[in-house]
Enzyme design. Structure first.
Site: not given
Length: 387
Positions: A133, A136, A140, A165, A345, A347-348, A371, A373
Protein backbone atom coordinates in the site's frame (compact mmCIF):
# COMPACT_ATOMS: atom_id res chain seq x y z
CA UNK A 1 1.65 -28.61 17.41
CA UNK A 2 -0.70 -25.75 16.57
CA UNK A 3 -2.37 -27.81 13.84
CA UNK A 4 -3.13 -30.53 16.40
CA UNK A 5 -4.56 -27.93 18.78
CA UNK A 6 -6.86 -26.70 16.01
CA UNK A 7 -8.30 -30.20 15.57
CA UNK A 8 -9.65 -30.20 19.12
CA UNK A 9 -12.79 -28.16 18.55
CA UNK A 10 -14.02 -28.63 22.10
CA UNK A 11 -11.14 -26.75 23.66
CA UNK A 12 -12.04 -23.38 25.21
CA UNK A 13 -10.58 -20.22 23.67
CA UNK A 14 -8.40 -19.41 26.69
CA UNK A 15 -7.04 -22.95 26.78
CA UNK A 16 -6.30 -22.89 23.07
CA UNK A 17 -4.40 -19.61 23.50
CA UNK A 18 -2.37 -21.11 26.35
CA UNK A 19 -1.49 -24.21 24.32
CA UNK A 20 -0.44 -22.01 21.39
CA UNK A 21 1.60 -19.84 23.76
CA UNK A 22 3.57 -22.81 25.06
CA UNK A 23 4.11 -24.29 21.60
CA UNK A 24 5.38 -21.03 20.09
CA UNK A 25 7.45 -20.23 23.18
CA UNK A 26 9.27 -23.54 22.85
CA UNK A 27 9.82 -22.96 19.12
CA UNK A 28 11.20 -19.44 19.67
CA UNK A 29 13.62 -20.62 22.34
CA UNK A 30 14.93 -23.47 20.19
CA UNK A 31 15.01 -22.02 16.68
CA UNK A 32 15.09 -18.22 17.07
CA UNK A 33 16.88 -17.18 20.25
CA UNK A 34 20.29 -18.69 19.36
CA UNK A 35 20.45 -16.63 16.12
CA UNK A 36 18.85 -13.31 17.09
CA UNK A 37 21.95 -11.11 17.09
CA UNK A 38 23.54 -12.83 14.08
CA UNK A 39 20.42 -12.17 11.99
CA UNK A 40 20.19 -8.62 13.30
CA UNK A 41 23.82 -7.75 12.54
CA UNK A 42 23.72 -9.20 9.01
CA UNK A 43 20.12 -8.19 8.22
CA UNK A 44 19.50 -11.83 7.32
CA UNK A 45 15.87 -12.70 6.60
CA UNK A 46 15.53 -16.26 7.96
CA UNK A 47 13.10 -17.65 5.39
CA UNK A 48 13.77 -21.16 6.66
CA UNK A 49 12.30 -20.25 10.05
CA UNK A 50 9.05 -19.17 8.45
CA UNK A 51 8.84 -22.41 6.51
CA UNK A 52 9.19 -24.20 9.87
CA UNK A 53 6.53 -21.95 11.37
CA UNK A 54 4.31 -22.96 8.47
CA UNK A 55 4.77 -26.62 9.37
CA UNK A 56 3.80 -25.71 12.93
CA UNK A 57 0.61 -24.04 11.68
CA UNK A 58 1.64 -20.48 12.55
CA UNK A 59 1.71 -19.02 9.03
CA UNK A 60 -2.00 -19.66 8.48
CA UNK A 61 -3.44 -19.33 11.95
CA UNK A 62 -6.56 -17.46 10.83
CA UNK A 63 -7.05 -19.44 7.61
CA UNK A 64 -9.85 -22.04 7.73
CA UNK A 65 -8.81 -25.68 7.62
CA UNK A 66 -10.49 -26.14 4.21
CA UNK A 67 -7.72 -23.93 2.77
CA UNK A 68 -4.91 -25.61 4.68
CA UNK A 69 -4.85 -23.27 7.69
CA UNK A 70 -5.12 -23.85 11.41
CA UNK A 71 -8.53 -22.17 11.66
CA UNK A 72 -7.75 -20.55 15.00
CA UNK A 73 -9.00 -17.26 16.41
CA UNK A 74 -7.45 -13.86 17.02
CA UNK A 75 -6.83 -14.55 20.72
CA UNK A 76 -4.60 -17.49 19.83
CA UNK A 77 -3.02 -15.48 17.01
CA UNK A 78 -2.15 -12.61 19.36
CA UNK A 79 -0.59 -15.08 21.80
CA UNK A 80 1.66 -16.46 19.05
CA UNK A 81 2.87 -13.01 17.99
CA UNK A 82 3.60 -12.05 21.60
CA UNK A 83 5.73 -15.13 22.19
CA UNK A 84 7.77 -14.67 19.01
CA UNK A 85 8.26 -10.97 19.72
CA UNK A 86 9.46 -11.57 23.26
CA UNK A 87 12.47 -13.23 21.65
CA UNK A 88 12.80 -11.31 18.36
CA UNK A 89 10.57 -8.47 17.22
CA UNK A 90 11.69 -8.92 13.62
CA UNK A 91 10.43 -12.50 13.46
CA UNK A 92 7.19 -11.44 15.13
CA UNK A 93 6.79 -8.63 12.61
CA UNK A 94 7.28 -10.85 9.55
CA UNK A 95 4.92 -13.50 10.88
CA UNK A 96 2.28 -10.83 11.60
CA UNK A 97 2.62 -9.10 8.21
CA UNK A 98 2.32 -12.42 6.39
CA UNK A 99 -0.82 -13.43 8.30
CA UNK A 100 -2.67 -10.16 8.84
CA UNK A 101 -1.96 -8.35 5.59
CA UNK A 102 -1.30 -10.50 2.53
CA UNK A 103 -2.97 -13.75 3.62
CA UNK A 104 -5.87 -12.08 5.39
CA UNK A 105 -6.59 -9.78 2.44
CA UNK A 106 -6.98 -12.79 0.14
CA UNK A 107 -9.05 -14.61 2.77
CA UNK A 108 -11.41 -11.65 3.22
CA UNK A 109 -11.80 -10.47 -0.35
CA UNK A 110 -10.60 -13.19 -2.70
CA UNK A 111 -12.99 -15.33 -4.74
CA UNK A 112 -13.06 -19.08 -4.29
CA UNK A 113 -10.54 -19.75 -7.07
CA UNK A 114 -8.09 -17.20 -5.60
CA UNK A 115 -8.45 -18.69 -2.13
CA UNK A 116 -7.87 -22.21 -3.41
CA UNK A 117 -4.82 -21.05 -5.38
CA UNK A 118 -3.01 -18.96 -2.78
CA UNK A 119 -4.17 -19.71 0.76
CA UNK A 120 -2.83 -23.30 1.03
CA UNK A 121 0.66 -22.20 -0.06
CA UNK A 122 0.65 -19.20 2.26
CA UNK A 123 -0.76 -21.13 5.22
CA UNK A 124 1.83 -23.89 4.87
CA UNK A 125 4.72 -21.42 4.75
CA UNK A 126 5.70 -22.69 1.30
CA UNK A 127 5.08 -19.14 0.09
CA UNK A 128 5.69 -15.93 2.05
CA UNK A 129 3.35 -13.03 1.38
CA UNK A 130 3.81 -9.28 0.95
CA UNK A 131 1.27 -6.45 1.00
CA UNK A 132 1.80 -3.22 -0.90
CA UNK A 133 0.00 0.00 0.00
CA UNK A 134 2.69 2.51 1.07
CA UNK A 135 4.52 4.56 -1.56
CA UNK A 136 7.56 6.89 -1.42
CA UNK A 137 5.57 10.09 -1.81
CA UNK A 138 2.24 9.24 -0.19
CA UNK A 139 2.65 7.54 3.18
CA UNK A 140 -0.72 7.95 4.88
CA UNK A 141 -2.05 9.90 1.88
CA UNK A 142 -3.07 6.71 0.11
CA UNK A 143 -5.73 8.42 -1.98
CA UNK A 144 -2.96 10.16 -3.91
CA UNK A 145 -0.98 7.01 -4.73
CA UNK A 146 1.02 7.03 -7.95
CA UNK A 147 1.11 3.32 -8.67
CA UNK A 148 -1.55 2.83 -11.34
CA UNK A 149 -3.39 -0.06 -12.92
CA UNK A 150 -4.81 0.61 -16.38
CA UNK A 151 -7.30 -1.73 -18.02
CA UNK A 152 -6.17 -3.24 -21.34
CA UNK A 153 -8.77 -5.67 -22.62
CA UNK A 154 -8.93 -8.60 -20.21
CA UNK A 155 -5.68 -7.52 -18.53
CA UNK A 156 -4.37 -4.76 -16.29
CA UNK A 157 -1.03 -3.01 -16.66
CA UNK A 158 0.65 -1.91 -13.42
CA UNK A 159 3.21 0.87 -13.22
CA UNK A 160 4.80 2.47 -10.18
CA UNK A 161 6.52 1.46 -6.96
CA UNK A 162 5.76 0.63 -3.36
CA UNK A 163 8.20 1.12 -0.49
CA UNK A 164 8.69 -0.01 3.10
CA UNK A 165 7.15 -3.35 2.12
CA UNK A 166 7.73 -6.32 4.41
CA UNK A 167 9.01 -9.17 2.19
CA UNK A 168 9.14 -6.82 -0.80
CA UNK A 169 11.93 -8.88 -2.35
CA UNK A 170 11.50 -12.32 -0.82
CA UNK A 171 7.72 -12.75 -0.90
CA UNK A 172 6.50 -15.19 -3.54
CA UNK A 173 3.18 -13.37 -3.85
CA UNK A 174 2.00 -9.84 -3.09
CA UNK A 175 -1.33 -8.14 -2.66
CA UNK A 176 -0.91 -4.73 -4.32
CA UNK A 177 -3.25 -1.75 -4.12
CA UNK A 178 -3.04 0.41 -7.25
CA UNK A 179 -4.90 3.52 -8.34
CA UNK A 180 -7.53 2.81 -10.99
CA UNK A 181 -9.25 6.22 -10.84
CA UNK A 182 -8.34 9.88 -10.60
CA UNK A 183 -6.15 11.06 -7.69
CA UNK A 184 -7.95 12.08 -4.49
CA UNK A 185 -11.33 10.76 -5.56
CA UNK A 186 -13.43 8.18 -3.75
CA UNK A 187 -13.13 4.52 -4.73
CA UNK A 188 -10.08 5.19 -6.88
CA UNK A 189 -8.00 2.12 -5.95
CA UNK A 190 -8.20 -1.60 -6.65
CA UNK A 191 -6.40 -4.59 -5.12
CA UNK A 192 -4.57 -7.23 -7.16
CA UNK A 193 -2.63 -10.43 -6.45
CA UNK A 194 0.73 -10.46 -8.22
CA UNK A 195 3.05 -13.47 -8.23
CA UNK A 196 6.82 -13.20 -8.10
CA UNK A 197 8.22 -13.92 -11.55
CA UNK A 198 5.51 -11.99 -13.37
CA UNK A 199 7.29 -9.93 -16.06
CA UNK A 200 7.59 -6.31 -14.99
CA UNK A 201 7.40 -7.08 -11.24
CA UNK A 202 10.69 -6.82 -9.35
CA UNK A 203 12.04 -6.24 -5.90
CA UNK A 204 13.96 -3.00 -5.40
CA UNK A 205 16.14 -1.52 -2.71
CA UNK A 206 16.34 -3.37 0.59
CA UNK A 207 16.28 -0.83 3.43
CA UNK A 208 19.11 -0.64 5.99
CA UNK A 209 17.10 -0.15 9.17
CA UNK A 210 17.55 0.95 12.77
CA UNK A 211 15.70 -2.09 14.10
CA UNK A 212 13.63 -5.08 12.98
CA UNK A 213 16.65 -5.86 10.82
CA UNK A 214 15.89 -9.56 10.30
CA UNK A 215 12.50 -8.67 8.82
CA UNK A 216 13.04 -7.74 5.18
CA UNK A 217 11.80 -4.28 4.18
CA UNK A 218 12.14 -3.40 0.51
CA UNK A 219 10.69 -1.71 -2.55
CA UNK A 220 8.38 -3.39 -5.03
CA UNK A 221 8.65 -2.05 -8.57
CA UNK A 222 6.12 -2.42 -11.39
CA UNK A 223 7.21 -1.61 -14.94
CA UNK A 224 4.45 -2.34 -17.45
CA UNK A 225 3.55 -5.38 -15.37
CA UNK A 226 0.70 -7.15 -17.16
CA UNK A 227 -1.68 -9.29 -15.11
CA UNK A 228 -5.00 -10.90 -15.95
CA UNK A 229 -8.26 -9.53 -14.60
CA UNK A 230 -8.58 -12.83 -12.73
CA UNK A 231 -5.86 -11.46 -10.39
CA UNK A 232 -8.13 -8.64 -9.24
CA UNK A 233 -9.39 -8.91 -5.64
CA UNK A 234 -13.00 -7.80 -5.36
CA UNK A 235 -14.64 -5.00 -7.28
CA UNK A 236 -12.84 -2.25 -9.15
CA UNK A 237 -12.53 0.74 -6.85
CA UNK A 238 -12.82 -1.19 -3.59
CA UNK A 239 -9.09 -1.46 -2.90
CA UNK A 240 -8.77 1.27 -0.30
CA UNK A 241 -11.98 0.26 1.50
CA UNK A 242 -10.64 -3.29 1.65
CA UNK A 243 -7.31 -2.01 2.97
CA UNK A 244 -8.97 -0.18 5.86
CA UNK A 245 -10.72 -3.39 6.91
CA UNK A 246 -7.47 -5.35 6.62
CA UNK A 247 -5.69 -2.73 8.73
CA UNK A 248 -8.23 -3.10 11.54
CA UNK A 249 -6.90 -6.62 12.03
CA UNK A 250 -3.35 -5.57 11.23
CA UNK A 251 -3.37 -3.05 14.06
CA UNK A 252 -4.23 -5.82 16.50
CA UNK A 253 -1.15 -7.60 15.17
CA UNK A 254 1.07 -4.57 15.78
CA UNK A 255 -0.41 -4.18 19.26
CA UNK A 256 0.55 -7.83 19.91
CA UNK A 257 4.00 -7.24 18.45
CA UNK A 258 4.42 -4.23 20.73
CA UNK A 259 3.22 -6.23 23.70
CA UNK A 260 5.76 -8.97 23.04
CA UNK A 261 8.62 -6.49 22.73
CA UNK A 262 7.53 -4.75 25.93
CA UNK A 263 7.39 -8.06 27.80
CA UNK A 264 10.80 -9.09 26.45
CA UNK A 265 12.44 -5.84 27.51
CA UNK A 266 10.71 -5.86 30.90
CA UNK A 267 11.60 -9.45 31.72
CA UNK A 268 15.25 -8.80 30.84
CA UNK A 269 15.31 -5.69 33.02
CA UNK A 270 13.58 -7.45 35.92
CA UNK A 271 16.07 -10.31 35.86
CA UNK A 272 19.01 -7.93 35.63
CA UNK A 273 17.69 -5.81 38.52
CA UNK A 274 17.54 -8.92 40.71
CA UNK A 275 21.11 -9.95 39.83
CA UNK A 276 22.99 -6.64 39.56
CA UNK A 277 24.67 -5.78 42.86
CA UNK A 278 25.39 -2.22 43.98
CA UNK A 279 26.21 -1.10 47.50
CA UNK A 280 26.00 -4.69 48.67
CA UNK A 281 22.51 -5.50 47.43
CA UNK A 282 20.51 -6.08 44.23
CA UNK A 283 19.49 -2.84 42.55
CA UNK A 284 15.88 -4.10 42.56
CA UNK A 285 15.88 -3.34 46.30
CA UNK A 286 16.26 0.37 45.64
CA UNK A 287 12.97 2.23 45.48
CA UNK A 288 13.96 4.09 42.32
CA UNK A 289 14.25 0.79 40.46
CA UNK A 290 11.39 -0.99 42.23
CA UNK A 291 8.93 1.80 41.44
CA UNK A 292 10.16 1.93 37.84
CA UNK A 293 9.50 -1.81 37.44
CA UNK A 294 6.05 -1.41 39.01
CA UNK A 295 5.12 1.39 36.61
CA UNK A 296 6.34 -0.54 33.59
CA UNK A 297 4.46 -3.69 34.51
CA UNK A 298 1.25 -1.72 35.08
CA UNK A 299 1.51 -0.13 31.63
CA UNK A 300 2.21 -3.50 30.01
CA UNK A 301 -0.80 -5.08 31.69
CA UNK A 302 -3.01 -2.24 30.43
CA UNK A 303 -1.66 -2.84 26.91
CA UNK A 304 -2.33 -6.56 27.27
CA UNK A 305 -5.96 -6.01 28.27
CA UNK A 306 -6.56 -3.56 25.41
CA UNK A 307 -4.97 -5.90 22.89
CA UNK A 308 -6.94 -8.97 23.94
CA UNK A 309 -10.13 -6.90 24.12
CA UNK A 310 -9.67 -5.97 20.45
CA UNK A 311 -8.88 -9.61 19.60
CA UNK A 312 -12.01 -10.86 21.37
CA UNK A 313 -14.17 -8.31 19.55
CA UNK A 314 -12.63 -9.46 16.27
CA UNK A 315 -13.44 -13.06 17.14
CA UNK A 316 -17.02 -11.99 17.91
CA UNK A 317 -17.17 -10.48 14.39
CA UNK A 318 -17.82 -7.00 15.76
CA UNK A 319 -16.42 -3.75 14.42
CA UNK A 320 -12.98 -3.18 15.91
CA UNK A 321 -11.88 0.07 14.25
CA UNK A 322 -11.88 2.02 17.51
CA UNK A 323 -10.57 -0.74 19.76
CA UNK A 324 -7.82 -1.79 17.34
CA UNK A 325 -6.57 1.78 17.06
CA UNK A 326 -6.62 2.24 20.84
CA UNK A 327 -4.76 -1.02 21.41
CA UNK A 328 -2.17 -0.24 18.73
CA UNK A 329 -1.61 3.31 20.01
CA UNK A 330 -1.23 2.38 23.66
CA UNK A 331 0.74 -0.83 23.16
CA UNK A 332 3.22 0.69 20.70
CA UNK A 333 3.91 3.74 22.83
CA UNK A 334 4.23 1.46 25.85
CA UNK A 335 6.77 -0.72 24.04
CA UNK A 336 8.95 2.31 23.30
CA UNK A 337 8.71 3.54 26.89
CA UNK A 338 9.41 0.13 28.43
CA UNK A 339 12.40 -0.50 26.16
CA UNK A 340 13.81 2.93 26.98
CA UNK A 341 13.45 2.37 30.72
CA UNK A 342 14.91 -1.14 30.41
CA UNK A 343 18.06 0.34 28.88
CA UNK A 344 18.15 2.81 31.79
CA UNK A 345 17.91 0.00 34.34
CA UNK A 346 20.82 -1.79 32.67
CA UNK A 347 22.82 1.44 32.69
CA UNK A 348 25.94 1.29 30.53
CA UNK A 349 25.36 -2.40 29.84
CA UNK A 350 22.02 -1.54 28.27
CA UNK A 351 23.83 0.37 25.54
CA UNK A 352 25.96 -2.52 24.31
CA UNK A 353 25.00 -5.50 22.19
CA UNK A 354 26.07 -8.14 24.70
CA UNK A 355 22.73 -7.59 26.45
CA UNK A 356 19.27 -7.88 24.85
CA UNK A 357 17.62 -4.59 25.75
CA UNK A 358 19.42 -2.44 23.16
CA UNK A 359 17.77 -4.53 20.43
CA UNK A 360 14.34 -4.24 22.03
CA UNK A 361 14.99 -0.48 22.17
CA UNK A 362 15.73 -0.34 18.44
CA UNK A 363 12.91 -2.68 17.44
CA UNK A 364 10.20 -0.98 19.48
CA UNK A 365 10.16 2.31 17.59
CA UNK A 366 8.77 0.81 14.39
CA UNK A 367 5.61 -0.17 16.25
CA UNK A 368 4.64 3.51 16.56
CA UNK A 369 5.06 3.97 12.78
CA UNK A 370 4.04 0.83 10.86
CA UNK A 371 0.40 0.23 9.85
CA UNK A 372 -0.48 3.78 10.78
CA UNK A 373 1.58 6.13 12.93
CA UNK A 374 0.53 7.07 16.45
CA UNK A 375 -0.78 10.32 15.00
CA UNK A 376 -2.95 8.41 12.52
CA UNK A 377 -4.27 6.22 15.36
CA UNK A 378 -5.33 9.35 17.23
CA UNK A 379 -7.05 10.57 14.07
CA UNK A 380 -8.90 7.25 13.74
CA UNK A 381 -9.88 7.28 17.42
CA UNK A 382 -11.10 10.88 17.39
CA UNK A 383 -13.17 10.32 14.25
CA UNK A 384 -14.78 7.25 15.78
CA UNK A 385 -15.60 9.18 18.96
CA UNK A 386 -17.07 12.13 17.06
CA UNK A 387 -19.29 10.12 14.69
Amino acid sequence: MVTEIAENKGTANAEVAELVTQSVRDFARQYVRPHVMEWDETQHFPAEVFHQLGELGIMGMLVPEQYGGAGLNYRAYVSAIVELSKVCGAVGLSMAAHNSLCTNHILLFGNEAQKQTYLPRLASGEWIGAWGLTEPNTGSDAGNMRTTAVRDGDDWILNGSKNFITHGRSGQVAVVIARTGEPNTSHNATAFVVERGTPGFAGGKKENKLGMRASETAEMIFDNCRIADSQRLGAVGDGFVQSLKVLDGGRISIAALSLGIAYGAYEAALQYAKERQQFGQPIANFQAIGFKLADLYTQIEAARLLTYQAADLKDARKNTTLESAIAKLHASETAVHVANEAVQIFGGYGYIKDFPVEKFYRDAKLCTIGEGTSEIQKLVISRQLLR
